[in-house]
Motif scaffolding. Structure first.
Motif, short mmCIF file in Angstrom:
data_model
loop_
_atom_site.label_atom_id
_atom_site.label_comp_id
_atom_site.label_asym_id
_atom_site.label_seq_id
_atom_site.Cartn_x
_atom_site.Cartn_y
_atom_site.Cartn_z
N ASP A 141 0.84 -1.21 0.00
CA ASP A 141 0.00 0.00 0.00
C ASP A 141 0.87 1.25 0.00
O ASP A 141 0.65 2.18 -0.77
CB ASP A 141 -0.87 0.06 1.27
N GLU A 142 1.84 1.27 0.90
CA GLU A 142 2.65 2.47 1.07
C GLU A 142 3.52 2.74 -0.15
O GLU A 142 3.72 3.89 -0.54
CB GLU A 142 3.51 2.34 2.33
N ALA A 143 4.04 1.66 -0.76
CA ALA A 143 4.86 1.84 -1.96
C ALA A 143 3.98 2.39 -3.10
O ALA A 143 4.42 3.25 -3.87
CB ALA A 143 5.53 0.54 -2.36
N ALA A 144 2.73 1.90 -3.20
CA ALA A 144 1.83 2.39 -4.26
C ALA A 144 1.48 3.86 -4.04
O ALA A 144 1.45 4.65 -4.99
CB ALA A 144 0.56 1.53 -4.30
N VAL A 145 1.22 4.23 -2.80
CA VAL A 145 0.91 5.64 -2.50
C VAL A 145 2.13 6.51 -2.83
O VAL A 145 2.00 7.58 -3.42
CB VAL A 145 0.51 5.80 -1.01
N TYR A 170 4.57 9.06 5.98
CA TYR A 170 5.53 8.52 6.94
C TYR A 170 4.77 7.53 7.81
O TYR A 170 3.58 7.71 8.04
CB TYR A 170 6.12 9.66 7.77
N PRO A 171 5.43 6.47 8.31
CA PRO A 171 4.67 5.46 9.07
C PRO A 171 4.20 5.92 10.43
O PRO A 171 3.46 5.22 11.09
CB PRO A 171 5.68 4.31 9.23
N LYS A 225 1.52 3.14 11.33
CA LYS A 225 1.31 2.05 10.36
C LYS A 225 2.32 0.94 10.65
O LYS A 225 3.34 0.82 9.95
CB LYS A 225 1.51 2.60 8.94
N PRO A 226 2.03 0.10 11.63
CA PRO A 226 3.03 -0.90 12.05
C PRO A 226 3.28 -2.01 11.03
O PRO A 226 4.24 -2.76 11.20
CB PRO A 226 2.43 -1.48 13.34
N GLY A 245 4.68 -7.23 3.42
CA GLY A 245 3.94 -7.17 2.17
C GLY A 245 2.57 -7.82 2.32
O GLY A 245 2.32 -8.54 3.28
N GLU A 246 1.66 -7.57 1.33
CA GLU A 246 0.31 -8.11 1.52
C GLU A 246 0.27 -9.64 1.40
O GLU A 246 -0.60 -10.28 1.97
CB GLU A 246 -0.71 -7.43 0.60
#
Ligand code: SF4
Ligand SMILES: [Zn+2]
Ligand SMILES: [Zn+2]
Length: 309
Positions: free
Chosen positions: A161-165, A182-183, A196-197, A202-203
């Motif tokens: 998710d974070e890489a896509a955002v 940022y997490p 965001k722990p 990965g999913e």
């Protein structure tokens, strides 16, 4: 394929780490990745009261489970979005998980409690539903945490998710979003700390975690996700990852370690311009916050709160 730790037969491989694990050591790997994310970014203190945003999907249920196993005091909050049968089903998964473990699950229903739902918000705004949906989630999770005295809101955003955002933000060079990506976002006046722990998992790993822990989760994707730009970015990143395992993590973690600080100023400027919303009192850069404006557009009559400007 043998477990990297004990050399017994492996059940899951994690190509990014060039490793495979047996059940026991895979579960340990997941906990370890969450623990490392929490430590590296100072996400949680041992006695924090944590509110987990629970959707009934694999990520939020894995997150809730891992936080409890790591010893955190974590309750859940389920938000009913009113997306037909999909929402009804997701609610059942969230409740079944909480009930089976004796956990506390708070619940808010957009329609019952706030007079609109995501499909109506989408048609009133003539925009993709994810915009109104994300805005509602951010506002209401924050609000609920403040009202019920939680120290932190934890969400199940994972590495994919974070890489896509991040890819989306970079393609547009959206500096304010890059500054905010940022997490961990610290708590400020009117905003509860957000973390965001799962950012190191990965999913595929969160799904495997749920399967191995026998956690029933909603597999069906949201029917309103079609046209969501992030799905396209995920496909692009998956193609890259296929060719060179670890590319996704290098992209995201490189940004967090070396890129993010260059954009942090843009987010600070925005934070300094915040004042209370004239309707609900939440921090906003305008006179009325985006959540209240959304409700107004959907036709909900707004009641101004005492004490609001
Ligand atoms: S896909 Fe979009 S509309 Fe569906 S739950 Fe996610 S953000 Fe909301
Ligand atoms: Zn092992
Ligand atoms: Zn408001």
């Amino acid at each position: 394929m043998k477990c990297r730790v004990c050399r017994e037969p492996a059940v899951v491989d994690v190509r990014r780490h060039n490793a495979a694990f047996c059940r026991e050591h895979f579960l340990h790997h997941c906990e370890e990745q969450v623990r490392r994310a929490i430590d590296a970014h100072g996400m949680l203190l041992p006695n924090d009261r944590v509110l987990v945003a629970v959707s009934g999907g694999k990520d939020s249920l894995a997150l809730w489970d891992i936080l409890r196993r790591l010893g955190y005091d974590a309750d859940g909050l389920y938000l009913g979005l009113g997306i037909g049968g999909y929402s009804g089903e997701s609610r059942e998964y969230a409740h079944a998980f909480a009930d089976a473990r004796g956990l506390r699950l708070l619940e808010i229903d957009l329609d019952d409690d706030y007079g609109y739902d995501v499909p109506r918000a989408a048609s009133a705004t003539h925009r993709a539903p994810c915009g109104a949906c994300g805005l509602s989630k951010r506002h209401l999770f924050n609000r609920a945490a403040l009202v019920h005295g939680y120290d932190v809101v934890a969400t199940g955003h994972n590495l994919d998710d974070e890489a896509a955002v991040l890819l989306g933000n970079v393609l547009r060079w959206d500096v304010a979003y890059l500054g905010r990506q940022y997490p961990v976002l610290p708590g400020t006046d009117g905003f509860v700390k957000k973390v965001k722990p799962l950012v190191r998992l990965g999913e595929r790993e969160t799904a495997a975690y749920c399967v191995l822990m026998r956690i029933d989760y909603q597999v069906e994707e949201c029917p309103m996700a079609e046209g969501n730009r992030h799905l396209g970015y995920k496909e692009v990143l998956n193609a890259l990852e296929d060719r060179s395992p670890g590319a996704k993590a290098a992209f995201l973690f490189g940004f967090l370690e070396r890129g993010h600080e260059r954009f942090a100023g843009a987010a600070d400027d925005e934070r300094e311009a915040l004042g209370p919303c004239a309707v609900c009192g939440s921090p906003t850069t305008g006179e009325v916050c985006a959540f209240c404006r959304l409700r107004e557009r959907v036709g909900v009559e707004l009641v101004r709160q005492d004490g609001a400007r």
